[in-house]
Scaffold this active site. Structure first.
Site, mmCIF file in Angstrom:
data_model
loop_
_atom_site.group_PDB
_atom_site.id
_atom_site.type_symbol
_atom_site.label_atom_id
_atom_site.label_comp_id
_atom_site.label_asym_id
_atom_site.label_seq_id
_atom_site.Cartn_x
_atom_site.Cartn_y
_atom_site.Cartn_z
ATOM 1 N N ASP A 449 0.833 -1.197 0.000
ATOM 2 C CA ASP A 449 0.000 0.000 0.000
ATOM 3 C C ASP A 449 0.873 1.255 0.000
ATOM 4 O O ASP A 449 2.070 1.210 0.274
ATOM 5 C CB ASP A 449 -0.898 -0.018 1.234
ATOM 6 C CG ASP A 449 -2.184 0.764 1.043
ATOM 7 O OD1 ASP A 449 -2.312 1.463 0.016
ATOM 8 O OD2 ASP A 449 -3.062 0.675 1.914
ATOM 9 N N GLU A 452 2.642 6.947 -2.594
ATOM 10 C CA GLU A 452 2.343 8.121 -3.420
ATOM 11 C C GLU A 452 2.803 9.424 -2.761
ATOM 12 O O GLU A 452 3.271 10.328 -3.445
ATOM 13 C CB GLU A 452 0.834 8.230 -3.677
ATOM 14 C CG GLU A 452 0.199 6.984 -4.248
ATOM 15 C CD GLU A 452 -0.348 6.069 -3.180
ATOM 16 O OE1 GLU A 452 -0.829 4.978 -3.517
ATOM 17 O OE2 GLU A 452 -0.288 6.441 -1.977
ATOM 18 N N ASP A 516 -8.958 3.930 -2.996
ATOM 19 C CA ASP A 516 -10.098 4.186 -2.112
ATOM 20 C C ASP A 516 -11.265 4.825 -2.868
ATOM 21 O O ASP A 516 -11.200 5.987 -3.276
ATOM 22 C CB ASP A 516 -9.668 5.110 -0.968
ATOM 23 C CG ASP A 516 -8.585 4.483 -0.111
ATOM 24 O OD1 ASP A 516 -8.357 3.268 -0.241
ATOM 25 O OD2 ASP A 516 -7.952 5.208 0.695
#
Length: 811
Positions: A449, A452, A516
Site C-alpha cells: 500500500d 504516493e 479508495d
C-alpha cells in the site's frame, strides 16, 4: 502547464524561446542530432547569444521514434525510467532526403517515419502509407521562463520555493523570479481522441483535460491519481511515451484545443512516438520499451477476501470468515489481513499484534491447511515513530532525510512517520529482512500500500537522486524490491503483489488495484474508467475494492459490484468500516456470489491463456472496447463496458434494479454467455432491466471458449483436463484455433482447432488436452450426429469420448 493567454498572447511575464530554425544536422547510426536556433539566423552575427536547443531525433526500435530536447547539457540525472528492461533495443533505421525539398531530412524506423524540415523547423510523423499521424509544427517546441506565480498548483512550485530559500536563507519567504520549462506540442487531428495517462478516474476520453503526471493519494473521485503514467494512446494509430519520471504536465487540447502540450520543469524533455496498425500493437511496442507484465500464478485469479480496514478482527473472526465462505460455496483462495494485524500507531512494525495473534506461525499454518488459502498481509514503506523498529531506522540512516541530516517526518497517516530510503542498499536490506521474517511465518504475498505521498521538498536521498524525479519513481522501486523478494522465495511465475501506486514500468510487478472509492454507482463507474485508462497505459491486470472502500454499500450496489469484480482480472472483497463477506448483505448475496465465483473458476483456461499472452505481448485482459473494434467509431467513447479478453463483452450495471441498463454490441451475431439461447445482431444498443443476480456477458462471433470442469472450488487446477468447448457462431468456411494452457507457467498443453465446412464442424485436439463436452451455439443449427462422442439430449451439447483427437459434428 499553460503558458498562453488565449491562443495568440502569452501570460504576463512569460518569456518564450521557440525552436525556429535548424542550423546543423548530423547523422549517426540511429538518428539525427540537430542544432535548433531560437531566433532567426540571417547572418553570422545572429549566432551570438541566446538559447540554442539540442534536439536528438532517433529510433530505439522498429515502429518507435524518439525526440529528445536539451537546453543546458549535464550528466543524466537519477532516477530514470528503465528502457527495454526485459529485452534489447534493436534499431534498424534508414535515412533519406525528401524529394520535395533538399532541406527536409527523413528518418524511417520500419513502420513509422519522421520528416524534419530545417527552416522553419518542424517534425511530421507518418504511417507506412504516408498518412500524417501527428506533427510538431512551427513554434511547437520551446524553452519557457515563466514567472513563479503561474506555477501555483504544480509540484515544481513548492520545489522551486524550497530550493530558493535553502540557497538564499536571508530571503525569508521570497520566491524565485522565474521557473524554467521545456515544452513540446503535437497536433490533434479532427476526430482524434486521446486516452490513458495512467489510472485516471475522470472522463475516459482525455481531450479537453489538463493532467498532471504526479502520483497522489486522492481517492477515486478527483483529478488526482495513484498511478500516473506519462503515456497516452490515440485512435489514430499511435501512442506517445514521455520519458520523464518527475512531474509531467499534459494539456490535452486544454490550452490549445488542437494540440497535446507536454511540459516539464527543467532543461530536458524526451518523448517517443509509437506507431501500430492496431491499438494492441501500440501497447505491444510500448511494453517492450518499458517492460512486460510478469506472469502471475493461477491461484491469484481466485477470490481474495480481506479483513477490511477499521473492522475488529482476531483469529476467531478470521476463521469465522473463511468457514462461512466455504459453507456458502464462495471459496476464498487468498486471505488478506489488513492494517490491524499490527498494533495501532505502530505501522509498520512488521510484527503480528500479540493480543490478537499470540502464535501467528501456527495460526497461519492452520488457516492454510484447513481452508486452502494463501496469506497476504498489508505493508507500506512508512515507519511510525512509535514503531519498535523506528530507532533502528534512524540509527542505520535508513530513512529519507532533510537537508539538515534529520529524518523527514510528518503526522499524516501515522504519528511522526518516516519514509524508507530505498536508494540506500542497507535500508533496502533492512526492509527486506523484515519481510523475510513474515515469509518464514507463512505469508505468501504482500499488499504494498501507499508509496504516493513521497516528499520532494527539502529532502536528500542516500544516492543523491533528484527528489522531483524520485516522487513518481519511488512507487516502482518499492514494488520491484518486494516483488523480487517474493520471486526469490517462491520462484519465477509465483510472485504477486497487491499494489496501489505505480508509474511507467510498474506494470512489471502486478497486481494493481484502484484505491479508495466510495460505495456508490458513481464510484463503481469511476473505478471502471480508472481501470480502463490503466490498461491502456501498459498494465495488463486491474482490480478494485468490491463493494467500494468507503462506508457500507447498500445490498443492491454490493450485488452489482460483486458481478463486476468477478469479471475483472483479479477479485478482492475489501472495505473500510464494514466487512465485505456476503452474508452481511443477506443470504441471497452469497448465492449470487457463488454463481460468479464458480463461473470465474470455469473460465480459467481462457483467462490464464490471456495472462500468458499479457506476459509475452503486453495485451491487457480488461480492454476498452475500441482496442478490439477500432473500425467502429461508436466504441471509441464507451467507458461503462469492456472486453474481457478478445471474446467476452461485459457490461456492468450502474443503475437501480427498476431502471434500464444500456450497453452497445458491435457488428455480428452475439450470444449471451449465461443464456445462450438468446442472440442479438449488432451493431445495436441494448436497453434492458437486468435481474439483480445477473450481469450482461456476451460472446463474440467466431469464438472458441474453453471452460474447465464444474466444482473445482479453486482457480488453480489442471486447465487442460475435463474441458468443455463452446463454439459460438462459427461462420461457414471459417477455421478458428485456440491454445490451452496447463496452468503452470508459460507452458501450453495443446490447442483446439475448429473448422466449419459443408454442414460439418471438425474439431481437432492437439497435445495433452482432454475434452469432456462440446456445446454448439450457432444460430439456427442443430447437431444431428457426432463422430468421436455422443449426443447428450441437452440441446446442442455433446459428450466426447475420452482421448478423442479428431471429432466430427454433423449439422
Amino acid at each position: 502547464m499553460k503558458f498562453n493567454d488565449g491562443f495568440w498572447l502569452l501570460k504576463d511575464g512569460v518569456k518564450p524561446y521557440f525552436g525556429l530554425q535548424v542550423t546543423q544536422v548530423k547523422q549517426d547510426r540511429d538518428g539525427y542530432s540537430l542544432q535548433v536556433a531560437t531566433k532567426p539566423i540571417r547572418h553570422r552575427g545572429d549566432t551570438l547569444g541566446g538559447p540554442l536547443l539540442g534536439v536528438r531525433v532517433h529510433s530505439p526500435s522498429e515502429g518507435i521514434i524518439g525526440v529528445k530536447i536539451d537546453h543546458f547539457k549535464h550528466l543524466d540525472p537519477t532516477p530514470s525510467i528503465p528502457l527495454f528492461p526485459d529485452d534489447k533495443a534493436i534499431s534498424k533505421v534508414s535515412f533519406s532526403k525528401s524529394p520535395a525539398s533538399a532541406d527536409t531530412s527523413v528518418l524511417s524506423a520500419g513502420s513509422v517515419s519522421v520528416e524534419i524540415t530545417e527552416n522553419p523547423y518542424t517534425l511530421t510523423f507518418k504511417s507506412p502509407s504516408g498518412r500524417v499521424l501527428t506533427s510538431a509544427g512551427y513554434k511547437h517546441q520551446a524553452l519557457y521562463d515563466i514567472p513563479y506565480k503561474w506555477t501555483i498548483g504544480s509540484a515544481a512550485n513548492s520545489s522551486c520555493l524550497a530550493q530558493d530559500i535553502s540557497s538564499n536563507p536571508n530571503k525569508g519567504n521570497s520566491t524565485p523570479e522565474m521557473v524554467r520549462y521545456i515544452h513540446s506540442e503535437l497536433n490533434i487531428s479532427p476526430g482524434e481522441l486521446v486516452y490513458g495517462l495512467g489510472e485516471q478516474f475522470g472522463a475516459f476520453v482525455k481531450n479537453g483535460q489538463a493532467v498532471s503526471i504526479w502520483n497522489r493519494d486522492g481517492g477515486t473521485s478527483s483529478e488526482q491519481a495513484y498511478k500516473c503514467v506519462p503515456f497516452y494512446i490515440t485512435n489514430r494509430n499511435y501512442g506517445v511515451f514521455i520519458n520523464h519520471p518527475g512531474e509531467v504536465e499534459v494539456e490535452v487540447g486544454s490550452e490549445k484545443v488542437s494540440r497535446v502540450g507536454v511540459s516539464v520543469a527543467g532543461e530536458s524533455l524526451e518523448y517517443f512516438v509509437i506507431y501500430g496498425d492496431t491499438p494492441l500493437e501500440i501497447l505491444e511496442k510500448y511494453t517492450r520499451l518499458t517492460g512486460r507484465p510478469a506472469l502471475l500464478p493461477a491461484w491469484t485469479f481466485g477470490l481474495w477476501l480481506s479483513t477490511s480496514f477499521l473492522t475488529n478482527y482476531d483469529s476467531k473472526t478470521v476463521s469465522g470468515f473463511l468457514q462461512g465462505m466455504k459453507d456458502r460455496h464462495c471459496p476464498v483462495r487468498v486471505f488478506h489481513l489488513d492494517c490491524f494485524w499490527m498494533k495501532q500507531y505502530e505501522w509498520c512494525s512488521f510484527t503480528f499484534d500479540p493480543d490478537n495473534f499470540p502464535d501467528p506461525k501456527s495460526y497461519l499454518s492452520e488457516l492454510k491447511q484447513t481452508y486452502g488459502v494463501k496469506i497476504c498481509v498489508w505493508i507500506n514503506p512508512y515507519i511510525s515513530q512509535i514503531s519498535p523498529i523506528f530507532e533502528e531506522g534512524v540509527k542505520g540512516g535508513f530513512f529519507i532525510k532533510r537537508k539538515d541530516g534529520t529524518p523527514w517526518q510528518w503526522d499524516l497517516w501515522q504519528p511522526g512517520l518516516a519514509v524508507v530510503d530505498f536508494t540506500n542498499p542497507a535500508a533496502s536490506k533492512w526492509y527486506l529482512d523484515k519481510l523475510e521474517s513474515l515469509i518464514a511465518l507463512g505469508v505468501d504475498t504482500f499488499k504494498t500500500d501507499f508509496g504516493e505521498r513521497i516528499p520532494h521538498v527539502d529532502v536528500v536521498y542516500h544516492d543523491g537522486s533528484d527528489p522531483m524525479r524520485m516522487h513518481n519513481a519511488y512507487a516502482v522501486i518499492y514494488n520491484e524490491l518486494v516483488f523480487n523478494l517474493l520471486k526469490k522465495h517462491f520462484g519465477e511465475g509465483e510472485a504477486v503483489l497487491f499494489a496501489r501506486s505505480a508509474h511507467a514500468g510498474g506494470q512489471r510487478f502486478p497486481v494493481h488495484w484502484g484505491g479508495d472509492c466510495e460505495s456508490t454507482f458513481e464510484a463503481m463507474a469511476e473505478t471502471l474508467r480508472g481501470g480502463l485508462s490503466l490498461t491502456l497505459s501498459g498494465f495488463a491486470f486491474s482490480s478494485h475494492d468490491i463493494g467500494g472502500f468507503e462506508g457500507r454499500p447498500p445490498p443492491e450496489i454490493y450485488h452489482r459490484w460483486v458481478a463486476f469484480g468477478l469479471f475483472s482480472s483479479h477479485s478482492r472483497l475489501h472495505g473500510s468500516h464494514t466487512y465485505r463477506v456476503p452474508w452481511e448483505y443477506g443470504e441471497e448475496a452469497a448465492k449470487y456470489m457463488a454463481k460468479f465465483v464458480a463461473t470465474k473458476h470455469r473460465l480459467m483456461p481462457y483467462l490464464y491463456n490471456l495472462a500468458i499472452h499479457a506476459h509475452l505481448t503486453g495485451h491487457p485482459i480488461q480492454r476498452a472496447m475500441f482496442l478490439e473494434f477500432i473500425q467502429d467509431r461508436t466504441t471509441h467513447h464507451l467507458d461503462r463496458q469492456y472486453m474481457f479478453g478478445p471474446s467476452l463483452l461485459v457490461a456492468p450495471v450502474f443503475v437501480p434494479e427498476n431502471e434500464e441498463s444500456e450497453y452497445y454490441l458491435p457488428a455480428g451475431r452475439w450470444t449471451s454467455f449465461f443464456h445462450p439461447e438468446r442472440t442479438l445482431i449488432g451493431p445495436v444498443w441494448v436497453k434492458e432491466k437486468v435481474p439483480i443476480d445477473e450481469i450482461p456477458v456476451w460472446v463474440k462471433p467466431n469464438t472458441i471458449l474453453c471452460l474447465g470442469p464444474e466444482g473445482t472450488g479453486r482457480p488453480d487446477y489442471d486447465l487442460d483436463k475435463g474441458i468443455e468447448v463452446r463454439l459460438y457462431e462459427v461462420d461457414e468456411g471459417e477455421t478458428v484455433t485456440t491454445e490451452i494452457p496447463s496452468g503452470k507457467g508459460e507452458t501450453i498443453a495443446g490447442s483446439i482447432s475448429v473448422e466449419r465446412k459443408d454442414g460439418e464442424i471438425r474439431v481437432g485436439v492437439e497435445g495433452s488436452v482432454e475434452l469432456a463436452a462440446i456445446a454448439v451455439h450457432i444460430h439456427g443449427v442443430s447437431v444431428k450426429e457426432i463422430v468421436g462422442g455422443t449426443k447428450t439430449g441437452q440441446g446442442n451439447v455433446v459428450s466426447v469420448e475420452k482421448g478423442a483427437r479428431d471429432i466430427v459434428i454433423k449439422l
